[in-house]
Design a protein around this motif. Structure first.
Motif, PDB file in Angstrom:
ATOM      1  N   ALA A   2       0.748  -0.726  -0.160  1.00 55.40           N
ATOM      2  CA  ALA A   2       0.136  -0.042  -0.215  1.00 55.40           C
ATOM      3  C   ALA A   2       0.892   1.573   0.156  1.00 55.40           C
ATOM      4  O   ALA A   2       1.974   1.363   0.486  1.00 55.40           O
ATOM      5  N   ARG A   3       0.382   2.488  -0.282  1.00 54.09           N
ATOM      6  CA  ARG A   3       1.631   3.098  -0.545  1.00 54.09           C
ATOM      7  C   ARG A   3       1.151   4.920   0.495  1.00 54.09           C
ATOM      8  O   ARG A   3      -0.679   4.474   0.452  1.00 54.09           O
ATOM      9  N   LEU A   4       1.462   5.205   1.363  1.00 54.73           N
ATOM     10  CA  LEU A   4       0.502   5.852   2.679  1.00 54.73           C
ATOM     11  C   LEU A   4       0.720   6.914   2.379  1.00 54.73           C
ATOM     12  O   LEU A   4       2.322   7.024   2.547  1.00 54.73           O
ATOM     13  N   LEU A   5      -0.018   7.489   2.967  1.00 59.20           N
ATOM     14  CA  LEU A   5       0.415   9.376   2.248  1.00 59.20           C
ATOM     15  C   LEU A   5      -0.013  10.172   3.295  1.00 59.20           C
ATOM     16  O   LEU A   5      -1.016   9.813   4.099  1.00 59.20           O
ATOM     17  N   PRO A   6       0.464  11.297   4.023  1.00 61.31           N
ATOM     18  CA  PRO A   6       0.337  12.066   4.667  1.00 61.31           C
ATOM     19  C   PRO A   6      -0.864  12.498   4.169  1.00 61.31           C
ATOM     20  O   PRO A   6      -1.261  13.230   3.155  1.00 61.31           O
ATOM     21  N   ALA A   7      -1.845  13.786   5.442  1.00 66.15           N
ATOM     22  CA  ALA A   7      -3.188  13.865   4.473  1.00 66.15           C
ATOM     23  C   ALA A   7      -2.861  15.171   3.794  1.00 66.15           C
ATOM     24  O   ALA A   7      -3.790  15.527   2.602  1.00 66.15           O
ATOM     25  N   GLU A   8      -1.532  15.833   3.864  1.00 66.50           N
ATOM     26  CA  GLU A   8      -1.170  16.971   2.790  1.00 66.50           C
ATOM     27  C   GLU A   8      -1.355  16.011   1.567  1.00 66.50           C
ATOM     28  O   GLU A   8      -1.682  16.675   0.717  1.00 66.50           O
ATOM     29  N   LEU A   9      -0.810  15.574   1.482  1.00 64.07           N
ATOM     30  CA  LEU A   9      -0.627  15.038   0.309  1.00 64.07           C
ATOM     31  C   LEU A   9      -1.251  13.998  -0.701  1.00 64.07           C
ATOM     32  O   LEU A   9      -1.818  14.362  -1.648  1.00 64.07           O
ATOM     33  N   ALA A  10      -2.312  13.689   0.589  1.00 66.65           N
ATOM     34  CA  ALA A  10      -2.776  12.103  -0.189  1.00 66.65           C
ATOM     35  C   ALA A  10      -4.600  13.649  -0.773  1.00 66.65           C
ATOM     36  O   ALA A  10      -5.466  13.306  -1.708  1.00 66.65           O
ATOM     37  N   LEU A  41      -2.448   8.360   7.948  1.00 64.91           N
ATOM     38  CA  LEU A  41      -1.711   8.531   6.343  1.00 64.91           C
ATOM     39  C   LEU A  41      -2.669   7.374   6.239  1.00 64.91           C
ATOM     40  O   LEU A  41      -3.886   6.813   6.922  1.00 64.91           O
ATOM     41  N   TYR A  42      -2.919   7.754   4.587  1.00 62.61           N
ATOM     42  CA  TYR A  42      -3.796   7.420   3.943  1.00 62.61           C
ATOM     43  C   TYR A  42      -3.283   6.638   2.590  1.00 62.61           C
ATOM     44  O   TYR A  42      -2.499   6.991   2.070  1.00 62.61           O
ATOM     45  N   ASP A  43      -4.001   5.202   1.984  1.00 62.05           N
ATOM     46  CA  ASP A  43      -4.182   4.658   1.225  1.00 62.05           C
ATOM     47  C   ASP A  43      -4.023   5.777  -0.269  1.00 62.05           C
ATOM     48  O   ASP A  43      -5.533   5.369  -0.335  1.00 62.05           O
ATOM     49  N   LEU A  44      -3.513   5.510  -1.327  1.00 62.98           N
ATOM     50  CA  LEU A  44      -4.023   6.457  -2.519  1.00 62.98           C
ATOM     51  C   LEU A  44      -5.474   5.219  -2.935  1.00 62.98           C
ATOM     52  O   LEU A  44      -5.569   5.838  -3.429  1.00 62.98           O
ATOM     53  N   ARG A  45      -5.161   3.713  -3.209  1.00 60.21           N
ATOM     54  CA  ARG A  45      -6.751   3.340  -3.040  1.00 60.21           C
ATOM     55  C   ARG A  45      -8.211   3.520  -2.443  1.00 60.21           C
ATOM     56  O   ARG A  45      -8.924   3.699  -3.192  1.00 60.21           O
ATOM     57  N   ASP A  46      -8.226   4.190  -1.178  1.00 62.46           N
ATOM     58  CA  ASP A  46      -8.930   4.486  -0.475  1.00 62.46           C
ATOM     59  C   ASP A  46      -9.411   5.694  -0.312  1.00 62.46           C
ATOM     60  O   ASP A  46     -10.637   5.440  -0.356  1.00 62.46           O
ATOM     61  N   LEU A  47      -8.762   6.672  -0.923  1.00 59.51           N
ATOM     62  CA  LEU A  47      -8.827   7.615  -1.163  1.00 59.51           C
ATOM     63  C   LEU A  47      -9.677   7.887  -2.672  1.00 59.51           C
ATOM     64  O   LEU A  47     -10.408   8.622  -2.641  1.00 59.51           O
TER      65      LEU A  47
END
Length: 64
Positions: A2-10, A41-47
């Motif tokens: 999974a690609r996890l991103l902080p809120a700002e980048l997500a 941290l958010y998963d790109l697919r979930d976003l």
């Protein structure tokens, strides 16, 4: 993996403001995939799934 991103980048990745992610969490469209309560941290697919869910809900509001 999974690609996890902080809120700002997500938010940047899906073209919304960081506050929109908080709204999606409150409405149940999105859950953090890791991190802490203060620094999720958010998963790109979930976003992408959350963005589609929010768009569907908006379309339903407009049609009603």
């Amino acid at each position: 993996m999974a690609r996890l991103l902080p809120a700002e980048l997500a938010a940047l990745a899906v073209g919304v403001k960081p506050g929109t992610l908080r709204v999606w969490r409150f409405r149940g469209h999105l859950q953090p995939a890791g991190g802490t309560e203060r620094r999720p941290l958010y998963d790109l697919r979930d976003l992408h799934a959350a963005k589609q869910a929010a768009a569907r809900k908006n379309r339903q509001k407009v049609a009603a």
